[in-house]
Motif scaffolding. Structure first.
Motif, PDB file in Angstrom:
ATOM      1  N   THR A  11      27.728  39.554  31.838  1.00  9.81           N
ATOM      2  CA  THR A  11      28.381  40.261  30.738  1.00  9.81           C
ATOM      3  C   THR A  11      29.687  40.855  31.241  1.00  9.81           C
ATOM      4  O   THR A  11      29.871  41.040  32.445  1.00  9.81           O
ATOM      5  CB  THR A  11      27.474  41.381  30.188  1.00  9.81           C
ATOM      6  OG1 THR A  11      27.183  42.300  31.238  1.00  9.81           O
ATOM      7  CG2 THR A  11      26.176  40.807  29.626  1.00  9.81           C
ATOM      8  N   TYR A  12      30.592  41.144  30.321  1.00  9.03           N
ATOM      9  CA  TYR A  12      31.914  41.650  30.677  1.00  9.03           C
ATOM     10  C   TYR A  12      32.228  42.904  29.869  1.00  9.03           C
ATOM     11  O   TYR A  12      31.694  43.104  28.787  1.00  9.03           O
ATOM     12  CB  TYR A  12      32.993  40.592  30.384  1.00  9.03           C
ATOM     13  CG  TYR A  12      32.832  39.323  31.177  1.00  9.03           C
ATOM     14  CD1 TYR A  12      33.489  39.150  32.380  1.00  9.03           C
ATOM     15  CD2 TYR A  12      32.012  38.286  30.726  1.00  9.03           C
ATOM     16  CE1 TYR A  12      33.356  37.992  33.116  1.00  9.03           C
ATOM     17  CE2 TYR A  12      31.867  37.128  31.462  1.00  9.03           C
ATOM     18  CZ  TYR A  12      32.546  36.981  32.647  1.00  9.03           C
ATOM     19  OH  TYR A  12      32.402  35.832  33.385  1.00  9.03           O
ATOM     20  N   HIS A  13      33.111  43.722  30.418  1.00  8.53           N
ATOM     21  CA  HIS A  13      33.636  44.852  29.669  1.00  8.53           C
ATOM     22  C   HIS A  13      35.162  44.830  29.820  1.00  8.53           C
ATOM     23  O   HIS A  13      35.699  44.257  30.767  1.00  8.53           O
ATOM     24  CB  HIS A  13      33.048  46.189  30.146  1.00  8.53           C
ATOM     25  CG  HIS A  13      33.456  46.575  31.534  1.00  8.53           C
ATOM     26  ND1 HIS A  13      32.802  46.099  32.643  1.00  8.53           N
ATOM     27  CD2 HIS A  13      34.450  47.381  31.979  1.00  8.53           C
ATOM     28  CE1 HIS A  13      33.370  46.597  33.724  1.00  8.53           C
ATOM     29  NE2 HIS A  13      34.380  47.379  33.356  1.00  8.53           N
ATOM     30  N   LYS A  14      35.844  45.421  28.867  1.00  5.66           N
ATOM     31  CA  LYS A  14      37.304  45.356  28.856  1.00  5.66           C
ATOM     32  C   LYS A  14      37.884  46.598  29.521  1.00  5.66           C
ATOM     33  O   LYS A  14      37.513  47.726  29.207  1.00  5.66           O
ATOM     34  CB  LYS A  14      37.810  45.246  27.414  1.00  5.66           C
ATOM     35  CG  LYS A  14      39.268  44.880  27.327  1.00  5.66           C
ATOM     36  CD  LYS A  14      39.654  44.516  25.910  1.00  5.66           C
ATOM     37  CE  LYS A  14      41.105  44.054  25.906  1.00  5.66           C
ATOM     38  NZ  LYS A  14      41.526  43.580  24.610  1.00  5.66           N
ATOM     39  N   GLU A  15      38.785  46.376  30.454  1.00  3.22           N
ATOM     40  CA  GLU A  15      39.531  47.446  31.099  1.00  3.22           C
ATOM     41  C   GLU A  15      41.010  47.121  30.926  1.00  3.22           C
ATOM     42  O   GLU A  15      41.524  46.217  31.574  1.00  3.22           O
ATOM     43  CB  GLU A  15      39.182  47.558  32.589  1.00  3.22           C
ATOM     44  CG  GLU A  15      37.829  48.149  32.852  1.00  3.22           C
ATOM     45  CD  GLU A  15      37.580  48.380  34.334  1.00  3.22           C
ATOM     46  OE1 GLU A  15      38.543  48.396  35.124  1.00  3.22           O
ATOM     47  OE2 GLU A  15      36.406  48.544  34.694  1.00  3.22           O
ATOM     48  N   GLY A  16      41.662  47.828  30.048  1.00  2.42           N
ATOM     49  CA  GLY A  16      43.065  47.531  29.755  1.00  2.42           C
ATOM     50  C   GLY A  16      43.153  46.189  29.053  1.00  2.42           C
ATOM     51  O   GLY A  16      42.543  45.975  28.016  1.00  2.42           O
ATOM     52  N   ASP A  17      43.895  45.265  29.643  1.00  2.00           N
ATOM     53  CA  ASP A  17      44.047  43.928  29.071  1.00  2.00           C
ATOM     54  C   ASP A  17      43.107  42.903  29.696  1.00  2.00           C
ATOM     55  O   ASP A  17      43.178  41.723  29.357  1.00  2.00           O
ATOM     56  CB  ASP A  17      45.491  43.449  29.280  1.00  2.00           C
ATOM     57  CG  ASP A  17      46.486  44.266  28.475  1.00  2.00           C
ATOM     58  OD1 ASP A  17      46.069  44.856  27.451  1.00  2.00           O
ATOM     59  OD2 ASP A  17      47.672  44.315  28.860  1.00  2.00           O
ATOM     60  N   PHE A  18      42.238  43.334  30.585  1.00  2.00           N
ATOM     61  CA  PHE A  18      41.412  42.401  31.330  1.00  2.00           C
ATOM     62  C   PHE A  18      39.931  42.591  31.037  1.00  2.00           C
ATOM     63  O   PHE A  18      39.473  43.693  30.781  1.00  2.00           O
ATOM     64  CB  PHE A  18      41.626  42.587  32.848  1.00  2.00           C
ATOM     65  CG  PHE A  18      43.045  42.389  33.271  1.00  2.00           C
ATOM     66  CD1 PHE A  18      43.552  41.115  33.456  1.00  2.00           C
ATOM     67  CD2 PHE A  18      43.875  43.474  33.473  1.00  2.00           C
ATOM     68  CE1 PHE A  18      44.867  40.929  33.844  1.00  2.00           C
ATOM     69  CE2 PHE A  18      45.182  43.300  33.858  1.00  2.00           C
ATOM     70  CZ  PHE A  18      45.691  42.020  34.047  1.00  2.00           C
ATOM     71  N   PHE A  19      39.210  41.480  31.097  1.00  2.00           N
ATOM     72  CA  PHE A  19      37.760  41.518  31.003  1.00  2.00           C
ATOM     73  C   PHE A  19      37.204  41.483  32.426  1.00  2.00           C
ATOM     74  O   PHE A  19      37.479  40.565  33.192  1.00  2.00           O
ATOM     75  CB  PHE A  19      37.220  40.335  30.200  1.00  2.00           C
ATOM     76  CG  PHE A  19      37.451  40.471  28.727  1.00  2.00           C
ATOM     77  CD1 PHE A  19      36.595  41.248  27.961  1.00  2.00           C
ATOM     78  CD2 PHE A  19      38.524  39.845  28.118  1.00  2.00           C
ATOM     79  CE1 PHE A  19      36.806  41.389  26.600  1.00  2.00           C
ATOM     80  CE2 PHE A  19      38.740  39.978  26.768  1.00  2.00           C
ATOM     81  CZ  PHE A  19      37.884  40.758  25.998  1.00  2.00           C
ATOM     82  N   VAL A  20      36.414  42.495  32.771  1.00  2.00           N
ATOM     83  CA  VAL A  20      35.858  42.636  34.111  1.00  2.00           C
ATOM     84  C   VAL A  20      34.358  42.374  34.025  1.00  2.00           C
ATOM     85  O   VAL A  20      33.671  42.923  33.157  1.00  2.00           O
ATOM     86  CB  VAL A  20      36.129  44.058  34.656  1.00  2.00           C
ATOM     87  CG1 VAL A  20      35.535  44.222  36.045  1.00  2.00           C
ATOM     88  CG2 VAL A  20      37.613  44.356  34.655  1.00  2.00           C
ATOM     89  N   PRO A  21      33.829  41.524  34.950  1.00  2.00           N
ATOM     90  CA  PRO A  21      32.384  41.254  34.905  1.00  2.00           C
ATOM     91  C   PRO A  21      31.570  42.490  35.288  1.00  2.00           C
ATOM     92  O   PRO A  21      31.975  43.277  36.134  1.00  2.00           O
ATOM     93  CB  PRO A  21      32.196  40.128  35.927  1.00  2.00           C
ATOM     94  CG  PRO A  21      33.372  40.203  36.815  1.00  2.00           C
ATOM     95  CD  PRO A  21      34.494  40.788  36.020  1.00  2.00           C
ATOM     96  N   ASP A  22      30.437  42.652  34.609  1.00  2.00           N
ATOM     97  CA  ASP A  22      29.515  43.744  34.916  1.00  2.00           C
ATOM     98  C   ASP A  22      28.554  43.268  36.001  1.00  2.00           C
ATOM     99  O   ASP A  22      27.467  42.786  35.713  1.00  2.00           O
ATOM    100  CB  ASP A  22      28.724  44.147  33.662  1.00  2.00           C
ATOM    101  CG  ASP A  22      29.621  44.667  32.565  1.00  2.00           C
ATOM    102  OD1 ASP A  22      30.604  45.338  32.886  1.00  2.00           O
ATOM    103  OD2 ASP A  22      29.329  44.392  31.383  1.00  2.00           O
TER     104      ASP A  22
END
Length: 120
Positions: free
Chosen positions: A5-16
């Protein structure tokens, strides 16, 4: 395979990503060579490390490697002492020479183990 799963940080999707506790031999204390293997995987075999991390087989691999190292160390030390015996009286008569010889054998065995089981 594990669903990411991913979450959004700014303009990027970061994997959890997080480290789940593996149930493989929780009471086993990983030794020096197990930690060396882990660092080698992290730094030089990143793809293997990530795959084992995601499949939850990393701890099993490290524990099994550590156990193999201990068994191999005992076997090689026995073989080394059989081929190049050290007189037990030397321990009493010249303890520094005995220590030097035993340390030399130990270092030779550790070099073999590092090349065979850790850095392959």
């Amino acid at each position: 395979m594990v669903e990411i799963t991913y979450h959004k940080e700014g303009d990027f999707f970061v994997p959890d990503l997080y480290l789940e506790k593996e149930d493989y031999e929780n009471d086993y204390i990983i030794g020096k060579c197990g930690h060396l293997r882990l660092e080698y995987l992290k730094n030089y075999k990143k793809a293997e490390y990530i795959i084992m991390f995601m499949n939850k087989t990393l701890r099993k691999h490290i524990v099994e490697t550590d156990k193999q190292v201990k068994e191999r160390f005992e076997t090689l030390m026995k073989q080394m002492l059989e081929k190049n015996p050290i007189d037990e009286n030397l321990k009493n008569t010249d303890p520094l020479k005995w220590t030097r010889l035993m340390n030399n054998y130990k270092l030779c065995v550790e070099e073999i183990i590092l090349s065979e089981l850790i850095y392959y």
